[in-house]
Design an enzyme around this catalytic site. Structure first.
Site, PDB file in Angstrom:
ATOM      1  N   CYS A   1       0.836  -1.195   0.000  1.00 60.42           N
ATOM      2  CA  CYS A   1       0.000   0.000   0.000  1.00 60.42           C
ATOM      3  C   CYS A   1       0.873   1.248   0.000  1.00 60.42           C
ATOM      4  O   CYS A   1       2.029   1.220   0.409  1.00 60.42           O
ATOM      5  CB  CYS A   1      -0.950   0.052   1.182  1.00 60.42           C
ATOM      6  SG  CYS A   1      -2.076  -1.337   1.347  1.00 60.42           S
TER       7      CYS A   1
ATOM      8  N   ARG B   1       5.330  -0.704  -4.305  1.00 64.49           N
ATOM      9  CA  ARG B   1       4.908  -1.263  -3.029  1.00 64.49           C
ATOM     10  C   ARG B   1       3.811  -2.321  -3.202  1.00 64.49           C
ATOM     11  O   ARG B   1       3.491  -3.046  -2.265  1.00 64.49           O
ATOM     12  CB  ARG B   1       4.421  -0.149  -2.094  1.00 64.49           C
ATOM     13  CG  ARG B   1       5.518   0.818  -1.705  1.00 64.49           C
ATOM     14  CD  ARG B   1       4.980   1.966  -0.868  1.00 64.49           C
ATOM     15  NE  ARG B   1       4.549   1.533   0.439  1.00 64.49           N
ATOM     16  CZ  ARG B   1       5.339   1.395   1.496  1.00 64.49           C
ATOM     17  NH1 ARG B   1       6.632   1.639   1.380  1.00 64.49           N
ATOM     18  NH2 ARG B   1       4.856   1.021   2.655  1.00 64.49           N
TER      19      ARG B   1
ATOM     20  N   TRP C   1      -3.452  -2.506  -1.317  1.00 68.81           N
ATOM     21  CA  TRP C   1      -3.168  -3.928  -1.475  1.00 68.81           C
ATOM     22  C   TRP C   1      -4.165  -4.663  -0.583  1.00 68.81           C
ATOM     23  O   TRP C   1      -4.150  -4.521   0.635  1.00 68.81           O
ATOM     24  CB  TRP C   1      -1.738  -4.228  -1.063  1.00 68.81           C
ATOM     25  CG  TRP C   1      -1.217  -5.573  -1.460  1.00 68.81           C
ATOM     26  CD1 TRP C   1      -0.637  -5.910  -2.648  1.00 68.81           C
ATOM     27  CD2 TRP C   1      -1.183  -6.764  -0.669  1.00 68.81           C
ATOM     28  NE1 TRP C   1      -0.249  -7.225  -2.637  1.00 68.81           N
ATOM     29  CE2 TRP C   1      -0.572  -7.773  -1.437  1.00 68.81           C
ATOM     30  CE3 TRP C   1      -1.615  -7.074   0.622  1.00 68.81           C
ATOM     31  CZ2 TRP C   1      -0.379  -9.064  -0.966  1.00 68.81           C
ATOM     32  CZ3 TRP C   1      -1.439  -8.367   1.098  1.00 68.81           C
ATOM     33  CH2 TRP C   1      -0.823  -9.343   0.300  1.00 68.81           C
TER      34      TRP C   1
ATOM     35  N   ASN D   1      -2.738   2.548   5.738  1.00 66.94           N
ATOM     36  CA  ASN D   1      -1.893   1.372   5.534  1.00 66.94           C
ATOM     37  C   ASN D   1      -1.860   0.592   6.833  1.00 66.94           C
ATOM     38  O   ASN D   1      -1.756   1.186   7.908  1.00 66.94           O
ATOM     39  CB  ASN D   1      -0.458   1.765   5.178  1.00 66.94           C
ATOM     40  CG  ASN D   1      -0.330   2.311   3.775  1.00 66.94           C
ATOM     41  OD1 ASN D   1      -1.282   2.312   3.004  1.00 66.94           O
ATOM     42  ND2 ASN D   1       0.849   2.797   3.450  1.00 66.94           N
ATOM     43  N   GLY D   2      -1.879  -0.735   6.752  1.00 69.53           N
ATOM     44  CA  GLY D   2      -1.799  -1.554   7.952  1.00 69.53           C
ATOM     45  C   GLY D   2      -3.037  -2.401   8.151  1.00 69.53           C
ATOM     46  O   GLY D   2      -3.854  -2.566   7.243  1.00 69.53           O
TER      47      GLY D   2
ATOM     48  N   GLU E   1      17.375 -18.735  -3.397  1.00 66.65           N
ATOM     49  CA  GLU E   1      17.132 -17.406  -3.954  1.00 66.65           C
ATOM     50  C   GLU E   1      16.840 -17.481  -5.452  1.00 66.65           C
ATOM     51  O   GLU E   1      15.961 -16.773  -5.951  1.00 66.65           O
ATOM     52  CB  GLU E   1      18.328 -16.489  -3.701  1.00 66.65           C
ATOM     53  CG  GLU E   1      18.216 -15.098  -4.297  1.00 66.65           C
ATOM     54  CD  GLU E   1      17.062 -14.275  -3.740  1.00 66.65           C
ATOM     55  OE1 GLU E   1      16.782 -13.207  -4.308  1.00 66.65           O
ATOM     56  OE2 GLU E   1      16.444 -14.702  -2.734  1.00 66.65           O
TER      57      GLU E   1
ATOM     58  N   LYS F   1      13.381 -16.049  -7.117  1.00 64.55           N
ATOM     59  CA  LYS F   1      13.381 -15.061  -8.200  1.00 64.55           C
ATOM     60  C   LYS F   1      12.485 -15.511  -9.343  1.00 64.55           C
ATOM     61  O   LYS F   1      11.699 -14.740  -9.881  1.00 64.55           O
ATOM     62  CB  LYS F   1      14.804 -14.852  -8.729  1.00 64.55           C
ATOM     63  CG  LYS F   1      15.651 -13.904  -7.945  1.00 64.55           C
ATOM     64  CD  LYS F   1      15.144 -12.481  -8.086  1.00 64.55           C
ATOM     65  CE  LYS F   1      15.375 -11.710  -6.797  1.00 64.55           C
ATOM     66  NZ  LYS F   1      14.586 -12.128  -5.655  1.00 64.55           N
TER      67      LYS F   1
ATOM     68  N   GLU G   1       8.597 -15.641  -8.331  1.00 61.78           N
ATOM     69  CA  GLU G   1       7.901 -14.398  -8.007  1.00 61.78           C
ATOM     70  C   GLU G   1       7.670 -13.506  -9.221  1.00 61.78           C
ATOM     71  O   GLU G   1       6.705 -12.740  -9.233  1.00 61.78           O
ATOM     72  CB  GLU G   1       8.626 -13.632  -6.893  1.00 61.78           C
ATOM     73  CG  GLU G   1       9.994 -13.108  -7.211  1.00 61.78           C
ATOM     74  CD  GLU G   1      10.665 -12.439  -6.009  1.00 61.78           C
ATOM     75  OE1 GLU G   1       9.962 -12.072  -5.045  1.00 61.78           O
ATOM     76  OE2 GLU G   1      11.895 -12.300  -6.023  1.00 61.78           O
TER      77      GLU G   1
ATOM     78  N   HIS H   1      15.152 -38.644  -1.173  1.00 66.36           N
ATOM     79  CA  HIS H   1      14.153 -38.755  -0.107  1.00 66.36           C
ATOM     80  C   HIS H   1      12.791 -38.248  -0.552  1.00 66.36           C
ATOM     81  O   HIS H   1      12.017 -37.733   0.257  1.00 66.36           O
ATOM     82  CB  HIS H   1      14.639 -38.010   1.135  1.00 66.36           C
ATOM     83  CG  HIS H   1      15.896 -38.574   1.711  1.00 66.36           C
ATOM     84  ND1 HIS H   1      15.923 -39.703   2.505  1.00 66.36           N
ATOM     85  CD2 HIS H   1      17.182 -38.186   1.577  1.00 66.36           C
ATOM     86  CE1 HIS H   1      17.169 -39.970   2.851  1.00 66.36           C
ATOM     87  NE2 HIS H   1      17.964 -39.068   2.289  1.00 66.36           N
TER      88      HIS H   1
ATOM     89  N   LYS I   1       6.587  -4.663  -2.409  1.00 66.32           N
ATOM     90  CA  LYS I   1       8.014  -4.484  -2.136  1.00 66.32           C
ATOM     91  C   LYS I   1       8.297  -4.535  -0.644  1.00 66.32           C
ATOM     92  O   LYS I   1       9.235  -5.178  -0.197  1.00 66.32           O
ATOM     93  CB  LYS I   1       8.483  -3.145  -2.707  1.00 66.32           C
ATOM     94  CG  LYS I   1       9.975  -2.853  -2.501  1.00 66.32           C
ATOM     95  CD  LYS I   1      10.833  -3.837  -3.258  1.00 66.32           C
ATOM     96  CE  LYS I   1      12.307  -3.546  -3.130  1.00 66.32           C
ATOM     97  NZ  LYS I   1      13.138  -4.589  -3.755  1.00 66.32           N
TER      98      LYS I   1
END
Length: 608
Positions: free
Chosen positions: A2, A27, A75, A101-102, A481, A485, A488, A504, A603
């Site tokens: 947001c 964001r 968001w 926001n929150g 990582e 990448k 996402e 396994h 972000k």
């Protein structure tokens, strides 16, 4: 997660709000809206979708007159993305407007209370509760009403508020969600992050928890919850606005990948002096470093992956036991805190909600906390006992690249410093490692120059549905990582596995044509991982291998090989991640996706 922008001043507010919100698109959001006092009442326009929809609805803001307003990119948390759930939100007669926001954790209880008093709700959001709660407590004094709702709301929030009866004022409040104030010659601003105001000012105030802001055209006042006036000192933002622009690149992510050599240099250079590592901001004596018995590294997402690498580096060099924790798990698992423990909190934004909560948990038990962050003046930077900045500059793309690389550098420097102070490595080895560190920027630049070859390979896998990344030791951390990448920004299902775990269960997923990316940089584990490559190859996998220059026998087992320049084994992540970043970028680009703003992601994750 947001974005908030508010403005009051001499110029038309709506275009400024839209411009500021555009600087916060990284964001993450699914709807947007603005509200402006037009001289008579508060006029609001909001819509689901990208900011360009709102821009078109308002003709770039020109259809909304007025010099005071607030805006928001949402968001979705409470209620699906829709025009109605988008911010801002009004009270019942449209005289109070709020952006938020929150998350208000007790919003259902508050909503029920308000409904019992006759308030009607039109949205599913927790934010509308704030607007009606303000209406309930407002008796003519905005500050008094704001303080009263702060005492009744539980959770996290950054608020921008306007009252129709006070058209020459904009209010803001912060609790556990980032908020800044910008002061300029043309007016004053509130925003979730610095890029929203950089076009107009470099002078910003970082708002602390439970602080209230009252802005007019030419003044900014700060209050605590007792309505006492606070004195605050502004911070001057040193980096230039061009650092937050694309600068000719198609996407921020590509630009930021190419900025990695400089970012690594900027993080290294101030700390390498006369053949030694000097970390002045560490705030620890040699005696305190020698006394460390355990290190917690706590982070989320890619920052967590740097911590996984750091565990190998700290334990291998400094011989200090390290636990690496996901911040979202750490705060709830009742960790055991012992004397002489150091907690290292890693976050690009310095505002990650779970990481901030973990910091506070550690401090509440008397544990010394070191923050590794990129954003100067952020919450983690302010609340940690000491902070080590990574100097990556602003990172706009949701998928991190240069911030990740500089976090790795911070870990290397700390581990080497601790190892030397504790007498765990010789001076000769220490000097060799410093020379290897100095070579990293040029080596990263060399790998970035290989982009066309990686793009051609990536274009062959645009339609793939599953990808597996394997490695051992630090190579496993690199694989984690690399997998993140890819998933996402390309929306391809990918998983990272410790190569030794294939037997396994995971190997049952390998079939003809499955893409497997194998990382083989740790020479002592090379033959072991090579045998795992042969196992997946035998079962029909197509293997992409990332390994050190000279390991040419891998070509017998892998279908495509990327060779890395020689470096110390502990620094391999800094090189191996570059081709994996490029691969992910070009897969996403080839699929026609928005590389910088992947769906459902933000972000800075400032809520749980």
């Amino acid at each position: 997660m947001c974005g908030i922008v508010g403005y009051i001043g001499e110029q038309q507010a709506a275009p400024i709000l839209l411009d500021g919100l555009s600087k916060l698109e990284y964001r993450g959001y699914d709807s947007a809206g603005i509200a402006v006092y037009n001289g008579t009442d508060i006029e609001m326009v909001k819509s689901m979708g990208r900011l360009k929809v709102l821009d078109e609805l308002t003709h770039g803001g020109s259809t909304l007159p007025g010099t005071a307003g607030i805006g928001h990119t949402r968001w979705a948390t409470h209620g699906s993305p829709s025009d109605i759930n988008a911010h801002p939100h009004f009270n019942r007669d449209g005289s109070i407007v709020v952006v938020h926001n929150g998350i208000i954790e007790n919003y259902l209880k508050l909503r029920k209370k308000l409904e019992n008093k006759g308030y009607e709700f039109v949205s599913e959001t927790d934010t509308e509760v704030i607007a009606h709660l303000l209406d309930y407590y407002y008796k003519g004094d905005p500050l008094e009403a704001i303080v009263k709702i702060m005492h009744r709301m539980e959770g996290s929030y950054a608020l921008g508020i306007m009252f129709q009866e006070h058209p020459k004022q904009v209010y803001a409040v912060r609790k556990d969600s980032p908020l800044i104030v910008g002061k300029s010659q043309v007016g004053n601003f509130i925003a979730s992050d610095v890029p929203a105001v950089l076009k107009y000012t470099r002078s910003v105030y970082f708002i602390e928890n439970e602080e209230i802001v009252r802005m007019t055209n030419d003044s900014v006042e700060f209050f605590n919850v007792d309505e006492e006036v606070l004195e605050k000192t502004p911070t001057t933002i040193e980096w230039d606005i061009s650092a937050a622009e694309k600068g000719g690149y198609e996407f921020f992510m590509l630009k930021e990948m190419y900025e990695q050599p400089k970012a690594v240099t900027d993080t290294l250079s101030p700390r390498l002096k006369d053949g030694d590592i000097i970390i002045e901001e560490l705030g620890m004596t040699d005696e305190e470093i020698r006394a460390i018995k355990k290190i917690y590294i706590i982070a989320c997402g890619s920052a967590y992956h740097t911590g996984v690498t750091a565990k190998y580096v700290f334990e291998g060099l400094a011989r200090i036991p390290v636990e690496v924790d996901l911040a979202s798990e750490f705060r709830y698992r009742n960790p055991i805190f012992e004397p002489n423990t150091l907690a290292v909190i890693v976050s690009q934004s310095g505002e990650t909600a779970d990481s901030l909560a973990a910091l506070r948990e550690a401090k509440s038990h008397g544990i010394k906390v070191l923050g590794i962050v990129n954003v100067v003046g952020s919450s983690i930077a302010r609340e940690a006992d000491n902070v080590m900045y990574t100097w990556a500059g602003p990172e706009i793309a949701v998928a991190t690249t240069k911030a990740y690389s500089t976090q790795l550098i911070a870990h290397y420097l700390l581990a080497m410093k601790f190892a030397k102070v504790r007498g765990e490595i010789s001076e000769d080895v220490f000097q060799e490692m410093i020379e290897d560190l100095k070579r990293l920027p040029a080596q990263i630049e060399l790998l970035l120059a290989n982009k066309e070859r990686i793009q051609r390979f990536a274009n062959r896998y645009l339609a793939t549905e599953h990808v597996f990344f394997i490695g051992r030791g630090i190579d496993y951390a690199i694989s984690m990582e690399g997998s993140l990448k890819l998933k996402e920004i390309s929306y391809i299902h990918s998983e990272a596995y410790a190569a030794g775990e294939l037997k396994h269960g995971t190997i049952s997923l390998i079939e003809e044509g499955t893409l497997v990316s194998a990382v083989l940089t740790q020479e002592e584990l090379y033959k072991k991982t090579l045998s795992n490559v042969q196992e997946v190859k035998t079962r029909g996998a197509f293997v992409l291998a990332v390994t050190n220059a000279g390991n040419i026998e891998i070509e017998k087992s892998a279908d495509y090989v990327i060779y890395l320049p020689k470096t110390n084994k502990y620094f391999a992540n800094s090189l191996a991640i570059i081709p994996l970043q490029l691969f992910s970028y070009y897969v996403s680009l080839g699929k026609g996706l928005d590389v910088d703003k992947p769906r459902n992601l933000a972000k800075s994750v400032t809520v749980e």
